[in-house]
Write a protein that holds these residues in place. Structure first.
Motif, mmCIF file in Angstrom:
data_model
loop_
_atom_site.group_PDB
_atom_site.id
_atom_site.type_symbol
_atom_site.label_atom_id
_atom_site.label_comp_id
_atom_site.label_asym_id
_atom_site.label_seq_id
_atom_site.Cartn_x
_atom_site.Cartn_y
_atom_site.Cartn_z
ATOM 1 N N PRO A 292 0.838 -1.210 0.000
ATOM 2 C CA PRO A 292 0.000 0.000 0.000
ATOM 3 C C PRO A 292 0.872 1.259 0.000
ATOM 4 N N GLU A 293 2.141 1.100 0.369
ATOM 5 C CA GLU A 293 3.090 2.227 0.440
ATOM 6 C C GLU A 293 4.489 1.628 0.443
ATOM 7 N N LEU A 294 5.502 2.489 0.300
ATOM 8 C CA LEU A 294 6.874 1.980 0.163
ATOM 9 C C LEU A 294 7.692 2.077 1.463
ATOM 10 N N THR A 295 7.279 2.958 2.367
ATOM 11 C CA THR A 295 8.149 3.289 3.504
ATOM 12 C C THR A 295 8.541 2.071 4.366
ATOM 13 N N PRO A 296 7.604 1.163 4.727
ATOM 14 C CA PRO A 296 8.034 -0.002 5.515
ATOM 15 C C PRO A 296 9.039 -0.879 4.755
ATOM 16 N N TYR B 19 -7.250 -0.775 -0.628
ATOM 17 C CA TYR B 19 -8.674 -1.044 -0.816
ATOM 18 C C TYR B 19 -9.456 0.119 -0.224
ATOM 19 N N GLU B 20 -9.447 1.246 -0.961
ATOM 20 C CA GLU B 20 -10.136 2.454 -0.507
ATOM 21 C C GLU B 20 -11.467 2.556 -1.221
ATOM 22 N N LYS B 21 -12.350 3.400 -0.670
ATOM 23 C CA LYS B 21 -13.593 3.686 -1.372
ATOM 24 C C LYS B 21 -13.198 4.522 -2.592
ATOM 25 N N ARG C 148 -8.882 9.311 -5.461
ATOM 26 C CA ARG C 148 -8.491 8.118 -4.716
ATOM 27 C C ARG C 148 -8.984 6.868 -5.433
ATOM 28 N N LEU C 149 -8.048 6.018 -5.817
ATOM 29 C CA LEU C 149 -8.377 4.770 -6.509
ATOM 30 C C LEU C 149 -7.852 3.600 -5.682
ATOM 31 N N ARG C 150 -7.985 2.395 -6.247
ATOM 32 C CA ARG C 150 -7.460 1.233 -5.510
ATOM 33 C C ARG C 150 -6.052 0.845 -5.969
ATOM 34 N N CYS D 45 10.512 9.748 -2.429
ATOM 35 C CA CYS D 45 11.868 10.287 -2.290
ATOM 36 C C CYS D 45 12.189 10.278 -0.802
ATOM 37 N N ASP D 46 13.292 9.664 -0.428
ATOM 38 C CA ASP D 46 13.642 9.562 0.989
ATOM 39 C C ASP D 46 15.120 9.866 1.208
ATOM 40 N N ILE D 47 15.394 10.480 2.352
ATOM 41 C CA ILE D 47 16.790 10.719 2.769
ATOM 42 C C ILE D 47 16.993 9.927 4.065
ATOM 43 N N VAL E 134 -1.107 16.628 10.410
ATOM 44 C CA VAL E 134 -0.479 15.709 11.373
ATOM 45 C C VAL E 134 -0.018 14.431 10.669
ATOM 46 N N ARG E 135 -0.695 14.074 9.580
ATOM 47 C CA ARG E 135 -0.430 12.865 8.798
ATOM 48 C C ARG E 135 -1.020 11.630 9.474
ATOM 49 N N GLY E 136 -1.707 10.829 8.658
ATOM 50 C CA GLY E 136 -2.413 9.659 9.172
ATOM 51 C C GLY E 136 -1.498 8.493 9.533
ATOM 52 N N TYR F 12 4.047 6.239 11.747
ATOM 53 C CA TYR F 12 5.481 6.277 12.045
ATOM 54 C C TYR F 12 6.121 7.662 12.051
ATOM 55 N N TYR F 13 5.369 8.726 11.728
ATOM 56 C CA TYR F 13 6.005 10.041 11.631
ATOM 57 C C TYR F 13 6.423 10.588 12.992
ATOM 58 N N THR F 14 7.550 11.317 13.005
ATOM 59 C CA THR F 14 8.061 11.821 14.282
ATOM 60 C C THR F 14 8.140 13.352 14.342
HETATM 61 P P1 HAM Z 1 0.410 8.952 1.748
HETATM 62 O O1 HAM Z 1 0.020 10.330 2.202
HETATM 63 O O2 HAM Z 1 -0.400 7.820 2.262
HETATM 64 O O3 HAM Z 1 1.934 8.780 2.175
HETATM 65 O O4 HAM Z 1 0.424 8.901 0.180
HETATM 66 C C1 HAM Z 1 1.195 9.823 -0.571
HETATM 67 C C2 HAM Z 1 0.415 10.290 -1.795
HETATM 68 O O5 HAM Z 1 0.028 9.156 -2.563
HETATM 69 C C3 HAM Z 1 -0.895 11.016 -1.500
HETATM 70 O O6 HAM Z 1 -0.678 12.380 -1.225
HETATM 71 C C4 HAM Z 1 -1.647 10.809 -2.805
HETATM 72 O O7 HAM Z 1 -1.205 11.716 -3.807
HETATM 73 C C5 HAM Z 1 -1.190 9.417 -3.222
HETATM 74 N N1 HAM Z 1 -2.209 8.416 -2.839
HETATM 75 C C6 HAM Z 1 -2.320 7.760 -1.667
HETATM 76 N N2 HAM Z 1 -3.363 6.916 -1.686
HETATM 77 C C7 HAM Z 1 -3.932 7.034 -2.904
HETATM 78 C C8 HAM Z 1 -5.044 6.420 -3.559
HETATM 79 N N3 HAM Z 1 -5.788 5.499 -2.959
HETATM 80 N N4 HAM Z 1 -5.334 6.793 -4.828
HETATM 81 C C9 HAM Z 1 -4.583 7.731 -5.453
HETATM 82 N N5 HAM Z 1 -3.519 8.332 -4.904
HETATM 83 C C10 HAM Z 1 -3.198 7.998 -3.640
HETATM 84 C C11 HAM Z 1 2.664 7.620 2.012
HETATM 85 O O8 HAM Z 1 2.325 6.709 1.319
HETATM 86 C C12 HAM Z 1 4.001 7.655 2.727
HETATM 87 N N6 HAM Z 1 4.565 6.308 2.674
HETATM 88 C C13 HAM Z 1 4.881 8.681 2.067
HETATM 89 C C14 HAM Z 1 6.279 8.732 2.619
HETATM 90 C C15 HAM Z 1 7.413 8.378 1.962
HETATM 91 N N7 HAM Z 1 6.593 9.114 3.842
HETATM 92 C C16 HAM Z 1 7.906 9.006 3.970
HETATM 93 N N8 HAM Z 1 8.392 8.563 2.828
#
Ligand code: HAM
Length: 429
Positions: free
Chosen positions: A91-95, A123-125, A130-132, A139-141, A260-262, A265-267
């Motif tokens: 669902p994301e790359l950070t982990p 699996y979002e609405k 917002r899509l699935r 980009c990470d440092i 605040v970000r959902g 893990y953010y600090t």
């Molecule tokens: P996130 O805010 O969950 O952060 O997602 C980052 C961006 O991905 C959102 O601002 C949005 O543009 C896009 N995005 C997320 N979910 C959807 C979706 N269902 N459909 C379309 N676009 C979407 C992260 O994912 C963190 N891992 C970012 C991060 C990287 N933090 C540190 N390093």
């Protein structure tokens, strides 16, 4: 039609004649737009000396359960694989990044500046923005605690959006500091185990009913609402804005402690990017996650880290609605679609000779097309024009000479088969 048959048909059309809800087909025009977005992402990340990497699209579900926080875990596309493993589409790359850093930390000089472009699944609405599935630039440092890294990262995020032609009138980076809120909670003697839940509630402010938020915040509701209304101050945030001012990027940012970000893990510093018109969902989001790597490795590796991700969906929507950015995209796509050479086969007897030359032209790296079957010469020139060919080469009665037509000036010349490659080169140079 009886109901059972109708339902069966409907079921069938839903299951395999359409993409699943929230998934997209990319027709050639969509792919061209996607490539354009990826090209801008890659170009600016490289300009900032970030290097590209990637992880697998499937991970152990546990990785996200431990590290992403409840909201993302609810949205996982997860299943048990044939080896009885619990797995999830990423669902994301950070982990994954944190996992990879723990395993390979010693191989690289710090700080690491890594970027990645890939597809993610939640699996979002399904709703606007917002899509699935979606593509993200991450980009990470890794390995730098100094605020200079936060400034560099926000500047990169701004410059990426500027590369699409967006200006400070089109978007704003809202920056905040989680430490601002944790300091506040500490001051109010709130026990640490409630912080996460309270931060999530503040994050949802404005997105859920005010009474519900007030109820969740209890006696902290009034002071928190007052901060959200009047804004909060932080020296760190002022320094961050100062750093961006020095780069001439101040107009692209605003301090907003409501961010605040959902993700759990953010600090420290966190930020989200929005369109100025407030029409779309967040374009990008990120921040510091200084404890994630230590948590994941049971403190075997400890390293500060920060990053952001930008999605293709909202960038695409904003481009569509922003005239200058859209024009830039359309010009780039039109240019990219053009071919170099169209070979006109005026006499079918010359097809084999034409194909031998086409092979040579393609070996030279030119983008070449020709009619697969016999067609009227007029039609072939029409196709050459539609494909944006710079040169048309006619194979006909003149053989072993060919006719070269410069499709811009309209100039034509007869050249021998041995000289024609150098003539083509001089036109296309
Ligand atoms: P996130 O805010 O969950 O952060 O997602 C980052 C961006 O991905 C959102 O601002 C949005 O543009 C896009 N995005 C997320 N979910 C959807 C979706 N269902 N459909 C379309 N676009 C979407 C992260 O994912 C963190 N891992 C970012 C991060 C990287 N933090 C540190 N390093």
């Amino acid at each position: 039609m009886d109901v059972v048959r109708f339902l069966a048909l409907e079921e069938r059309s839903v299951t395999f004649m359409q993409p699943l809800p929230g998934f997209r087909d990319f027709l050639p025009g969509d792919c061209a737009a996607r490539n354009y977005i990826f090209a801008r992402w890659r170009e600016v990340a490289r300009r900032y000396a970030f290097v590209e990497w990637d992880g697998p699209p499937l991970e152990a579900t546990e990785l996200y359960k431990k590290k992403s926080g409840a909201e993302i875990v609810d949205q996982l596309f997860n299943f048990t694989d044939k080896g009885e493993r619990e797995v999830a589409m990423r669902p994301e790359l950070t982990p994954t990044l944190a996992r990879v850093i723990v395993a390979h930390e010693r191989e690289f000089k710090k700080p690491l500046k890594w970027f990645s472009i890939g597809q993610f699944f939640r699996y979002e609405k399904q709703q606007r923005g917002r899509l699935r599935e979606h593509f993200q630039l991450n980009c990470d440092i890794i390995g730098e605690a100094n605020l200079a890294a936060d400034i560099e990262l926000v500047a990169l995020c701004i410059d990426i959006l500027r590369a699409f032609g967006f200006t400070e009138k089109d978007f704003v980076v809202r920056i905040s500091d989680r430490d601002f809120w944790t300091d506040f909670l500490r001051e109010k003697d709130v026990s640490v185990d409630r912080w996460d839940e309270l931060l999530q509630t503040i994050d949802k402010f404005g997105r859920e009913a005010l009474e519900k938020t007030a109820q969740k915040l209890g006696k902290l509701a009034d002071p928190i609402f007052s901060i959200l209304k009047n804004g909060g101050k932080s020296q760190k945030l002022d320094q961050l804005v100062g750093g961006l001012r020095e780069r001439g990027l101040e107009d692209y940012v605003a301090i907003d402690v409501g961010i605040v970000r959902g993700l759990a893990y953010y600090t420290g510093i966190v930020f989200e990017v929005f369109d100025r018109g407030g029409k779309f969902r967040a374009i990008a989001g990120g921040g510091r996650y200084d404890n994630l790597i230590a948590q994941l490795s049971d403190s075997a590796v400890s390293m500060p880290a920060l990053g952001f991700a930008m999605g293709d969906v909202v960038v695409g929507e904003l481009m569509n609605e922003t005239a200058h950015a859209r024009q830039k995209l359309e010009n780039a796509i039109a240019n990219d679609a053009k071919i170099d050479i169209y070979v006109v086969i005026a006499k079918e007897q010359r097809r084999d000779d034409a194909l031998a030359e086409i092979q040579r032209l393609r070996d030279h790296g030119y983008r070449v097309d020709y009619p697969l079957t016999g067609e009227k010469v007029g039609r072939q020139f029409q196709t050459a024009e539609q494909l944006g060919a710079r040169v048309a080469v006619l194979f006909g009665d003149e053989w072993p000479q060919v006719k070269l037509k410069d499709m811009i000036s309209g100039e034509q010349q007869l050249v021998s088969k041995d000289d024609f490659m150098s003539h083509v080169e001089s036109i296309l140079r």
